[in-house]
Design a protein around this motif. Structure first.
Motif, PDB file in Angstrom:
ATOM      1  N   GLU A   1      22.280 -31.720 -31.532  1.00 20.36           N
ATOM      2  CA  GLU A   1      23.414 -31.097 -32.220  1.00 20.36           C
ATOM      3  C   GLU A   1      23.013 -30.556 -33.595  1.00 20.36           C
ATOM      4  OE1 GLU A   1      26.436 -34.123 -32.094  1.00 20.36           O
ATOM      5  OE2 GLU A   1      26.695 -33.860 -29.923  1.00 20.36           O
ATOM      6  N   LYS A   2      22.063 -31.214 -34.228  1.00 22.66           N
ATOM      7  CA  LYS A   2      21.567 -30.763 -35.526  1.00 22.66           C
ATOM      8  C   LYS A   2      21.037 -29.336 -35.436  1.00 22.66           C
ATOM      9  CE  LYS A   2      17.982 -31.994 -38.886  1.00 22.66           C
ATOM     10  NZ  LYS A   2      16.924 -32.957 -39.206  1.00 22.66           N
ATOM     11  N   TYR A   3      20.495 -28.981 -34.303  1.00 19.25           N
ATOM     12  CA  TYR A   3      19.951 -27.649 -34.088  1.00 19.25           C
ATOM     13  C   TYR A   3      20.909 -26.744 -33.302  1.00 19.25           C
ATOM     14  CZ  TYR A   3      15.729 -29.416 -36.107  1.00 19.25           C
ATOM     15  OH  TYR A   3      14.832 -29.959 -36.999  1.00 19.25           O
ATOM     16  N   ASN A   4      22.196 -27.121 -33.345  1.00 21.75           N
ATOM     17  CA  ASN A   4      23.255 -26.341 -32.716  1.00 21.75           C
ATOM     18  C   ASN A   4      22.956 -26.068 -31.236  1.00 21.75           C
ATOM     19  OD1 ASN A   4      25.771 -25.157 -32.848  1.00 21.75           O
ATOM     20  ND2 ASN A   4      24.944 -23.121 -33.214  1.00 21.75           N
ATOM     21  N   SER A   5      22.472 -27.089 -30.570  1.00 23.84           N
ATOM     22  CA  SER A   5      22.130 -27.005 -29.154  1.00 23.84           C
ATOM     23  C   SER A   5      22.938 -28.030 -28.381  1.00 23.84           C
ATOM     24  CB  SER A   5      20.639 -27.264 -28.954  1.00 23.84           C
ATOM     25  OG  SER A   5      19.889 -26.264 -29.604  1.00 23.84           O
ATOM     26  N   GLU A   6      22.739 -28.032 -27.096  1.00 23.86           N
ATOM     27  CA  GLU A   6      23.452 -28.984 -26.255  1.00 23.86           C
ATOM     28  C   GLU A   6      22.497 -29.537 -25.209  1.00 23.86           C
ATOM     29  OE1 GLU A   6      27.215 -29.020 -23.186  1.00 23.86           O
ATOM     30  OE2 GLU A   6      27.076 -27.434 -24.676  1.00 23.86           O
ATOM     31  N   ALA A   7      22.510 -30.831 -25.043  1.00 25.47           N
ATOM     32  CA  ALA A   7      21.658 -31.474 -24.045  1.00 25.47           C
ATOM     33  C   ALA A   7      22.392 -31.539 -22.714  1.00 25.47           C
ATOM     34  CB  ALA A   7      21.294 -32.882 -24.491  1.00 25.47           C
ATOM     35  N   ILE A   8      21.625 -31.529 -21.659  1.00 22.16           N
ATOM     36  CA  ILE A   8      22.144 -31.811 -20.324  1.00 22.16           C
ATOM     37  C   ILE A   8      21.420 -33.070 -19.865  1.00 22.16           C
ATOM     38  CG2 ILE A   8      22.304 -31.039 -17.932  1.00 22.16           C
ATOM     39  CD1 ILE A   8      22.278 -28.155 -18.987  1.00 22.16           C
TER      40      ILE A   8
END
Length: 104
Positions: free
Chosen positions: A19-26
């Protein structure tokens, strides 16, 4: 319970980093050549599912949807080319849809 708590701490750390890198994990649960006979793997998968449900994260429950056979694996954990192709067929649609529906 200790292992589940430690796993959830690590999942939280991963999620915060992503989230820190404005991403989303699957998150994807794991499969093994002999199904559910590995109790620690079963409990780890259940902890991952619970974590994702509690936090609204995307989950692919591979342990529930994959129809694997013993010859899909070189050993208890590592998939053959055929086994990897099967896993790809189970997870690719979710991943591709997630990418296509994400604005950059």
């Amino acid at each position: 319970i200790f292992i589940e708590l430690e796993l959830k701490k690590r999942l939280k750390k991963i999620s915060e980093f992503v989230e820190k890198y404005n991403s989303e994990a699957i998150y994807i649960t794991q499969v093994q050549h002999d199904g559910l006979s590995n109790r620690p793997l079963y409990f780890a998968n259940e902890a991952i599912k619970e974590f994702c449900e509690e936090n609204g994260y995307t989950l692919i429950p591979l342990d529930e949807i994959a129809k694997m056979q013993k010859d899909d694996f070189y050993d208890p954990w590592h998939t053959t080319i055929a086994g990897s192709a099967k896993i790809t067929s189970y997870i690719s649609e979710v991943i591709i849809n997630k990418i296509l529906n994400t604005s950059f």
